[in-house]
Design a protein around this motif. Structure first.
Motif, mmCIF file in Angstrom:
data_model
loop_
_atom_site.group_PDB
_atom_site.id
_atom_site.type_symbol
_atom_site.label_atom_id
_atom_site.label_comp_id
_atom_site.label_asym_id
_atom_site.label_seq_id
_atom_site.Cartn_x
_atom_site.Cartn_y
_atom_site.Cartn_z
ATOM 1 N N UNK A 155 29.100 24.112 27.506
ATOM 2 C CA UNK A 155 29.434 24.876 28.705
ATOM 3 C C UNK A 155 30.933 24.780 28.949
ATOM 4 N N UNK A 156 31.578 25.907 29.142
ATOM 5 C CA UNK A 156 33.017 25.943 29.381
ATOM 6 C C UNK A 156 33.287 25.396 30.782
ATOM 7 N N UNK A 157 34.225 24.473 30.944
ATOM 8 C CA UNK A 157 34.525 23.943 32.276
ATOM 9 C C UNK A 157 34.989 25.042 33.219
ATOM 10 N N UNK A 158 34.858 24.782 34.526
ATOM 11 C CA UNK A 158 35.334 25.722 35.528
ATOM 12 C C UNK A 158 34.230 26.598 36.065
ATOM 13 N N UNK A 159 34.555 27.417 37.061
ATOM 14 C CA UNK A 159 33.593 28.304 37.690
ATOM 15 C C UNK A 159 34.201 29.683 37.851
ATOM 16 N N UNK A 160 33.386 30.637 38.258
ATOM 17 C CA UNK A 160 33.881 31.974 38.534
ATOM 18 C C UNK A 160 34.481 32.051 39.925
ATOM 19 N N UNK A 161 34.970 33.219 40.301
ATOM 20 C CA UNK A 161 35.549 33.422 41.622
ATOM 21 C C UNK A 161 34.821 34.563 42.307
ATOM 22 N N UNK A 162 34.848 34.574 43.641
ATOM 23 C CA UNK A 162 34.116 35.574 44.404
ATOM 24 C C UNK A 162 34.957 36.045 45.569
ATOM 25 N N UNK A 163 34.526 37.166 46.154
ATOM 26 C CA UNK A 163 35.212 37.706 47.320
ATOM 27 C C UNK A 163 34.719 37.092 48.622
#
Length: 600
Positions: A155-163
């Protein structure tokens, strides 16, 4: 297409809606313009949106990975290649290097994505190794000693972003948190999720029932308990509960084990994997077991199985199949490697194939190893196994082994304490109805095993909507009375001085010492009464036999032995091995001396 939507309702009146993006939309993610969460009403088998809850536009943070390739001989990878792909098989990166001792490739990926790395063998596999890490140097995967090709999920570290500040994106999972006090519109009994494409069309919707978390406010006002069961880690006795001032919203009171006065123990897991045994002639591959009635079913403690575990009935000679289901518990998140030793099987993790060893064998053998990144917690597990015929595979063996942090980086069969087939949803230890007579209420607790880490009893008000948020607690002590009895105590004084005693004390040990940890020797005022004075530890001259020991609450003890009848050795207990010896540190002429006193 699979659907995946979960609603979690928290005690502080927050609602979390978790949507697996890759599961609930059938369209390629690149064409999705936004995701929508709706209140909905179920009519027949279809949920119809009532009003919009949240609109989510997402984007993925970019993450840079470094793939370092190493060749110990210095002539490149000699035909070995690496491939990084998505869960759908789409290529993210691939490559090799042709000369020298090493090369590093820079790879751009989406944060939080789950990917698979495959490394092929090449002409000289013993020379090659590799490391996959982030741009900041955080190691994600390193090469192992598995058979090629190596297939490693990560699993690639980090998360997505949202509005939206109410939305949290972690890889493929989107979580929407509804603030406390949020009210559903009239008629809404479902939460629905869908994706809206750039063209304006929508995906097939998925939904889940909306259950309002409304625990009762009434709770007991007091609790008392004293253990009357002398069994080790068993308690029994009368629990006394003070009634709530208003019992109109509750049906009774439940008592649970707690790890403290403020923390209830989580539901106990049911150990082992549930199995279903199917006895019928087998072919050269796994049969379909879905919908088939099992010959028998039960629970196996672990996946270290041989045919003889069923007693080897003659009917088994024509072949049989087994399906195990349950959960694999991971204590420390990380990459784990799995391998099976079997006559033919498939292993599923969260419904996806982890190991495919569905082949006919004349003897059990190891499958190809595989790896997967696992978060801390429980992971659904299913293993399907078939045994073709006794002549082809006389042993009938199924072993699931793993390697990772939980196994101290060693290959081993998955331990029994890492497997379960559910949790005990009714894990209270006592219940009393509000219709029972008396104030306070009393309930007889039958002999009950004490759960690990349990130190308190916690009592809650109970109703059909759940347990009360408020509760009352009391600590308990496990009454343990030893059953082993020393007998035939003898002593003959050999010290001529008045008021001084020396000589061996001897006695016969109890027949069954399972219920005791040591023997205590007291001065006594009679054959029935012990004086409340400091314990004396009497030793034989050889110091080979310890005739009595100390209680765990005492940190200092005094020794008196016939080898030095008028001298008392005072020291500090360093360690008590309850069944065999005591380690004492004392001072002798200015030097600290350690003395190990062996039990008889």
């Amino acid at each position: 297409m699979r659907t995946c939507l979960h609603v979690y309702v928290h005690a502080r009146a927050r609602v979390c809606v978790c949507v697996c993006v890759s599961c609930f939309t059938s369209a390629p993610q690149a064409t999705v313009e936004q995701y929508e969460i709706h209140w909905a009403q179920l009519s027949g088998s279809t949920a119809t949106p009532v009003s919009l809850v949240e609109t989510i536009t997402t984007a993925s943070d970019n993450e840079t990975l470094l793939f370092e390739m190493i060749d110990s001989y210095g002539d490149g990878w000699n035909g070995a290649y690496y491939y990084i792909r998505t869960s759908t098989g789409e290529s993210v990166a691939e490559g090799t290097f042709f000369s020298g001792y090493g090369a590093t490739h820079t790879i751009g990926v989406s944060a939080g994505a789950t990917l698979t790395l495959t490394v092929s063998q090449g002409s000289w596999p013993s020379e090659i190794s590799w490391v996959l890490k982030t741009a900041s140097g955080e190691e994600i995967l390193t090469s192992g000693a598995e058979t090629f090709p190596e297939n490693r999920q990560f699993r690639v570290p980090g998360t997505g972003i949202s509005n939206s500040e109410n939305v949290h994106i972690d890889g493929e999972m989107v979580q929407v948190t509804l603030p406390a006090g949020t009210s559903a519109p009239s008629g809404a009994d479902q939460i629905l999720a869908l994706s809206r494409l750039a063209s304006g069309s929508t995906s097939i919707a998925v939904w889940v029932a909306l259950n309002d978390f409304a625990p009762p406010s009434a709770s007991p006002t007091s609790i008392q308990f004293q253990d009357t069961d002398s069994g080790i880690r068993q308690i029994a006795g009368v629990i006394t509960l003070g009634r709530a001032s208003d019992e109109s919203a509750i049906s009774g009171y439940k008592v649970y084990f707690g790890s403290s006065a403020t923390q209830k123990l989580p539901p106990a897991v049911l150990p082992g994997l549930a199995y279903k045994l199917f006895v019928f002639p087998q072919g050269s591959s796994l049969p379909s077991l879905d919908g088939r009635a099992p010959t028998s079913e039960g629970v196996h403690a672990s996946l270290d199985f041989v045919r003889q575990d069923f007693g080897s009935p003659e009917a088994f000679n024509t072949g049989f199949a087994i399906r195990w289901t349950g959960f694999l518990h991971i204590a420390t998140a990380g990459t784990y490697y799995f391998q099976t030793f079997s006559d033919g099987c498939k292993v599923y993790l969260h419904g996806d194939v982890l190991i495919d060893d569905d082949v006919f064998k004349t003897n059990a053998s190891w499958s190809q190893g595989t790896s997967v990144f696992l978060e801390q917690g429980a992971h659904s597990l299913q293993v399907d196994y078939f045994f073709a015929q006794a002549a082809a595979a006389p042993e009938g063996t199924m072993v699931l082994s793993y390697w990772g942090t939980d196994s101290s980086d060693m290959w081993m069969p998955v331990p029994a304490d890492k497997l379960s087939h559910g949790v005990n949803e009714t894990d209270w230890i006592a219940y009393v109805s509000v219709s029972a007579q008396g104030d306070p209420l009393t309930v007889d607790l039958a002999s009950t095993p004490v759960r690990e880490n349990a130190t308190h009893l916690l009592a809650f008000g109970a109703s059909s909507t759940g347990d009360s948020v408020q509760f009352i607690a009391t600590p308990f002590s496990d009454l343990v009375l030893p059953t082993a009895v020393a007998s035939n105590v003898t002593f003959a004084d050999s010290d001529p001085a008045i008021g001084q005693y020396a000589g061996p004390v001897t006695f016969l040990r109890g027949e069954d010492e399972d219920s005791i940890t040591h023997y205590l020797l007291f001065w006594g005022s009679s054959t029935l009464a012990a004086l409340a004075v400091e314990l004396l530890l009497s030793l034989l001259c050889s110091f080979a036999v310890l005739l009595c020991a100390v209680s765990y609450e005492r940190s200092n003890i005094a020794l008196h032995g016939p080898g030095c009848p008028r001298q008392r050795l005072r020291g500090t207990v360093l360690y008590v091995r309850a069944d065999r010896w005591v380690l004492l540190r004392y001072n002798n002429l200015g030097f600290d001396m350690d003395l190990r006193l062996e039990c008889g």
